[in-house]
Write a protein that holds these residues in place. Structure first.
Motif, PDB file in Angstrom:
ATOM      1  N   MET A 147       3.131  -1.444   3.346  1.00  0.00           N
ATOM      2  CA  MET A 147       4.227  -0.960   2.632  1.00  0.00           C
ATOM      3  C   MET A 147       4.929  -2.069   1.970  1.00  0.00           C
ATOM      4  O   MET A 147       5.125  -2.826   2.576  1.00  0.00           O
ATOM      5  CB  MET A 147       5.294  -0.206   3.647  1.00  0.00           C
ATOM      6  CG  MET A 147       4.635   1.258   4.215  1.00  0.00           C
ATOM      7  SD  MET A 147       5.606   1.866   5.389  1.00  0.00           S
ATOM      8  CE  MET A 147       6.965   2.631   4.451  1.00  0.00           C
TER       9      MET A 147
ATOM     10  N   SER B 239       0.812   5.810  -2.968  1.00  0.00           N
ATOM     11  CA  SER B 239       1.842   6.464  -2.688  1.00  0.00           C
ATOM     12  C   SER B 239       3.318   5.894  -3.269  1.00  0.00           C
ATOM     13  O   SER B 239       3.193   4.692  -3.071  1.00  0.00           O
ATOM     14  CB  SER B 239       2.330   7.008  -1.180  1.00  0.00           C
ATOM     15  OG  SER B 239       3.325   7.630  -1.171  1.00  0.00           O
ATOM     16  N   ASN B 240       3.933   6.621  -3.904  1.00  0.00           N
ATOM     17  CA  ASN B 240       5.412   6.019  -4.548  1.00  0.00           C
ATOM     18  C   ASN B 240       6.409   7.054  -4.010  1.00  0.00           C
ATOM     19  O   ASN B 240       7.501   7.034  -4.940  1.00  0.00           O
ATOM     20  CB  ASN B 240       5.203   5.552  -5.849  1.00  0.00           C
ATOM     21  CG  ASN B 240       4.994   6.692  -6.784  1.00  0.00           C
ATOM     22  OD1 ASN B 240       4.818   7.762  -6.251  1.00  0.00           O
ATOM     23  ND2 ASN B 240       5.372   6.398  -8.152  1.00  0.00           N
TER      24      ASN B 240
ATOM     25  N   MET C 243       8.626   7.087  -1.830  1.00  0.00           N
ATOM     26  CA  MET C 243       9.860   6.715  -1.095  1.00  0.00           C
ATOM     27  C   MET C 243      10.579   6.083  -2.136  1.00  0.00           C
ATOM     28  O   MET C 243      10.064   5.496  -3.369  1.00  0.00           O
ATOM     29  CB  MET C 243       9.392   5.750   0.007  1.00  0.00           C
ATOM     30  CG  MET C 243       8.860   6.461   1.114  1.00  0.00           C
ATOM     31  SD  MET C 243       8.140   5.331   2.316  1.00  0.00           S
ATOM     32  CE  MET C 243       6.520   5.248   1.543  1.00  0.00           C
ATOM     33  N   ASP C 244      12.132   5.810  -1.925  1.00  0.00           N
ATOM     34  CA  ASP C 244      12.823   4.874  -2.812  1.00  0.00           C
ATOM     35  C   ASP C 244      12.483   3.246  -2.536  1.00  0.00           C
ATOM     36  O   ASP C 244      12.720   2.856  -1.490  1.00  0.00           O
ATOM     37  CB  ASP C 244      14.173   5.362  -2.864  1.00  0.00           C
ATOM     38  CG  ASP C 244      15.093   4.868  -3.817  1.00  0.00           C
ATOM     39  OD1 ASP C 244      14.670   4.454  -4.649  1.00  0.00           O
ATOM     40  OD2 ASP C 244      16.248   4.280  -3.314  1.00  0.00           O
TER      41      ASP C 244
ATOM     42  N   THR D  75       9.826   1.763  -2.512  1.00  0.00           N
ATOM     43  CA  THR D  75       8.852   1.600  -1.650  1.00  0.00           C
ATOM     44  C   THR D  75       7.393   2.020  -2.109  1.00  0.00           C
ATOM     45  O   THR D  75       7.504   3.304  -2.492  1.00  0.00           O
ATOM     46  CB  THR D  75       9.318   1.963  -0.244  1.00  0.00           C
ATOM     47  OG1 THR D  75      10.314   1.128   0.269  1.00  0.00           O
ATOM     48  CG2 THR D  75       7.912   1.521   0.505  1.00  0.00           C
TER      49      THR D  75
ATOM     50  N   ASN E 221      11.213   0.445  -8.936  1.00  0.00           N
ATOM     51  CA  ASN E 221      10.496   1.625  -8.958  1.00  0.00           C
ATOM     52  C   ASN E 221       9.705   1.766 -10.101  1.00  0.00           C
ATOM     53  O   ASN E 221       9.510   3.121 -10.793  1.00  0.00           O
ATOM     54  CB  ASN E 221      11.662   2.898  -8.738  1.00  0.00           C
ATOM     55  CG  ASN E 221      12.167   3.012  -7.484  1.00  0.00           C
ATOM     56  OD1 ASN E 221      11.405   2.789  -6.373  1.00  0.00           O
ATOM     57  ND2 ASN E 221      13.195   3.642  -7.378  1.00  0.00           N
TER      58      ASN E 221
ATOM     59  N   HIS F 136       7.683  -3.464  -1.111  1.00  0.00           N
ATOM     60  CA  HIS F 136       9.104  -3.417  -1.666  1.00  0.00           C
ATOM     61  C   HIS F 136       8.977  -3.455  -3.181  1.00  0.00           C
ATOM     62  O   HIS F 136       8.295  -4.332  -3.754  1.00  0.00           O
ATOM     63  CB  HIS F 136      10.186  -4.240  -1.247  1.00  0.00           C
ATOM     64  CG  HIS F 136      11.573  -4.226  -1.602  1.00  0.00           C
ATOM     65  ND1 HIS F 136      12.141  -3.300  -1.403  1.00  0.00           N
ATOM     66  CD2 HIS F 136      12.089  -4.929  -2.677  1.00  0.00           C
ATOM     67  CE1 HIS F 136      13.317  -3.009  -1.744  1.00  0.00           C
ATOM     68  NE2 HIS F 136      13.270  -4.208  -2.622  1.00  0.00           N
TER      69      HIS F 136
ATOM     70  N   LYS G  31       8.120  -2.736   6.628  1.00  0.00           N
ATOM     71  CA  LYS G  31       7.940  -3.364   5.284  1.00  0.00           C
ATOM     72  C   LYS G  31       8.170  -4.745   5.230  1.00  0.00           C
ATOM     73  O   LYS G  31       9.352  -5.325   5.462  1.00  0.00           O
ATOM     74  CB  LYS G  31       8.855  -2.450   4.423  1.00  0.00           C
ATOM     75  CG  LYS G  31       8.714  -2.826   2.866  1.00  0.00           C
ATOM     76  CD  LYS G  31       9.341  -1.783   1.985  1.00  0.00           C
ATOM     77  CE  LYS G  31      10.699  -1.890   2.061  1.00  0.00           C
ATOM     78  NZ  LYS G  31      11.477  -0.946   0.863  1.00  0.00           N
TER      79      LYS G  31
END
Length: 87
Positions: free
Chosen positions: A47, A16-17, A19-20, A22, A53, A49, A73
């Protein structure tokens, strides 16, 4: 690296990507059943960092232990080992 000690590194798949900055990385390990001696796959989700992105779903990444960045995280993407074939 010697100043900070040896930090753990894991290799996993980005699942999953959404989130900003993360990503959620699934790490697989093999565990042997004590009775039947058969190897079974076990998964853990971390999770991590991702500052730029740049990771997408399906990418194989290496994550490294880091100081806590948020509540859940405490890992950081160190490098992308292979990109996904999705377009």
């Amino acid at each position: 690296m010697k100043n900070r000690g040896m930090r753990r590194t894991l290799v996993g798949l980005v699942i999953s990507n959404a989130m900003d900055k993360t990503v959620v990385v699934r790490v697989e390990r093999l565990v042997q059943n004590p009775r039947y001696k058969k190897y079974v796959r076990r998964y853990s989700k971390f999770m991590a960092h991702d500052e730029a992105n740049e990771c997408n779903v399906g990418d194989r990444v290496q994550i490294i232990e880091h100081r806590p960045i948020s509540k859940r995280k405490c890992w950081m993407v160190q490098e992308t080992l292979s990109k996904s074939a999705r377009v």
